[in-house]
Write an enzyme that holds these catalytic residues in place. Structure first.
Site, mmCIF file in Angstrom:
data_model
loop_
_atom_site.group_PDB
_atom_site.id
_atom_site.type_symbol
_atom_site.label_atom_id
_atom_site.label_comp_id
_atom_site.label_asym_id
_atom_site.label_seq_id
_atom_site.Cartn_x
_atom_site.Cartn_y
_atom_site.Cartn_z
ATOM 1 N N TYR A 1 43.425 0.687 33.044
ATOM 2 C CA TYR A 1 42.673 0.221 31.874
ATOM 3 C C TYR A 1 43.183 0.836 30.570
ATOM 4 O O TYR A 1 43.428 2.034 30.501
ATOM 5 C CB TYR A 1 41.193 0.573 32.015
ATOM 6 C CG TYR A 1 40.492 -0.154 33.133
ATOM 7 C CD1 TYR A 1 40.582 -1.533 33.277
ATOM 8 C CD2 TYR A 1 39.728 0.558 34.047
ATOM 9 C CE1 TYR A 1 39.911 -2.186 34.313
ATOM 10 C CE2 TYR A 1 39.052 -0.081 35.078
ATOM 11 C CZ TYR A 1 39.150 -1.457 35.201
ATOM 12 O OH TYR A 1 38.489 -2.092 36.221
ATOM 13 N N LYS B 1 23.042 25.748 47.779
ATOM 14 C CA LYS B 1 22.432 24.742 46.886
ATOM 15 C C LYS B 1 23.454 23.640 46.595
ATOM 16 O O LYS B 1 24.667 23.826 46.829
ATOM 17 C CB LYS B 1 22.001 25.423 45.582
ATOM 18 C CG LYS B 1 23.158 25.995 44.770
ATOM 19 C CD LYS B 1 22.687 26.839 43.598
ATOM 20 C CE LYS B 1 23.872 27.396 42.827
ATOM 21 N NZ LYS B 1 23.443 28.385 41.797
#
Ligand code: PLP
Length: 381
Positions: A257, A27
């Protein structure tokens, strides 16, 4: 992605779980590793079932030509049950799905194959113990009508990664009772299954006919105190790139940042072109990057596309040997010298499952086979 590692891990799981069969749980695009190539490698190495959450994931495997027994266990009323029955996909059902499965089987004039799920304690999917008799009786009456076959009974464990907890014993006991009731009611079961990776590795009494292996297939450990190597597993995924910049900066240079990191000396910064758009958690500042045989922690904020490491003044391009383009490895197999994915999980406050599964589609998956001689990298989707 090293497909030889996947095959090794399957053989290891077979050695641990045999005579139980192994279901390769692929999955979520095989926990980020690529569902189709992983499924093929797992089947080659002796896995006899594949498991996914959604019917859509199962259909994609069938569309790729994979014909192995395949189970999908998580549905909504909008799921395409008819496509699943038509494609010969086994369906895990917990209650309400039966009506949808039977409607599809009637329309197609083809019996569905179902695995009845009991909730033995996890509190997610599965019939409650109280509703189990009625649920089983309903399924068996459809079986008598020729609309379906009850081929499996299964459940899912809640705390198998903590092997000393009692709840696994309680779940096991409830599972045995549920299986006995289904068999007494007329189910001729091919497979009874509940073991996930931690149970496969720590609880032989949970193996029954089939074990459902996700994490171990990818070579990772579900236990806090045991490494992949200690469990005889080989991590299959390496996350690597090359430095996109290598430059000298003065002391006092702010980095990324917010300028939360400031260099404390003249130094050399390396730019790693991976960020949170690639699935590297933004919170994982401090995570390791291996460059030229040395591990450097990420400094400053991880941005969408990039992050920075402080390589130290000795890496200055002025010395004539720039690290521009040098290989940068975030994680891989520690046995081969790479940082462990668990170091990134720790930096992000999460588990290894999440780190590998979240690597995004922007990162090209490259498949190698370290058993093939000579090894030839083969790019794939
Ligand atoms: C994901 C999943 C597994 C695999 O779990 P691992 O711990 O990765 O082995 C097994 N069974 C079910 C029902 C699952 O959803």
């Amino acid at each position: 992605m090293d497909l030889a590692a996947i095959r090794h891990n399957v053989r290891r799981l077979l050695a641990v779980a045999s005579p139980a069969q192994v279901m390769a749980v692929v999955k979520a695009d095989a926990y980020g590793h690529g569902a189709v190539p992983v499924a093929r490698a797992a089947l080659d190495a002796g896995a006899s079932w594949l498991g996914v959450a959604h019917i859509s994931e199962a259909l994609a495997l069938r569309a790729a030509g994979i014909e192995a027994p395949l189970l999908a266990w998580l549905h909504t009323p909008s799921s395409d049950f008819a496509a699943a029955v038509e494609a010969g996909i086994d369906l895990g059902v917990s209650g309400w799905e039966l009506a949808h499965v039977v409607a599809a089987a009637r329309a197609l004039e083809r019996p569905a194959r179902v695995h009845l799920k009991i909730d033995t304690g996890l509190g997610r999917n599965g019939s409650t113990a109280a509703a189990w008799d009625t649920f089983v009786a309903e399924a068996i009456s459809y079986q008598d009508e020729g609309l379906l076959r009850v081929v499996g009974v299964f459940t899912h464990l809640a705390v198998a990664d903590e092997p000393l907890r009692m709840e696994t014993d309680e779940q096991l006991e409830r599972f045995r009772e549920a299986v006995a009731l289904a068999e007494d009611a007329g189910a001729d079961l091919e497979v009874r299954h509940l073991a996930n990776t931690p149970a496969i590795l720590s609880r032989p009494d949970t193996h029954f006919d089939l074990v459902r292996a996700g994490l171990a297939l990818y070579g990772l450990s579900p236990f806090e105190d045991q490494s992949s190597a200690a469990l005889g597993l080989h991590p299959a995924m390496t996350l690597q790139t090359r430095l996109a910049s290598c430059k000298d900066v003065p002391a006092g240079q702010g980095v990324s940042y917010g300028l939360h990191h400031v260099t404390d000396r003249p130094t050399t910064l390396g730019l790693v072109p991976l960020g949170y758009a690639d699935g590297v958690p933004r919170i994982a500042t401090g995570g390791p990057v291996l460059i030229g045989g040395r591990s450097y922690p990420v400094v400053g904020r991880i941005a969408m596309d990039q992050m920075v490491v402080d390589l130290g003044p000795e890496a200055s391009p002025a010395t004539g040997a720039s690290l521009l383009g040098a290989e940068a490895v975030l994680f891989g197999d520690p046995a081969a010298g790479a940082p462990a994915v668990e170091e990134w999980a720790a930096a992000a406050g999460t588990i290894n499952y999440e780190v590998v599964t979240r690597i995004s589609g922007r990162v090209p998956r490259v498949y190698i086979d370290s058993d093939a001689a000579p090894a030839g990298p083969e790019a794939g989707a």
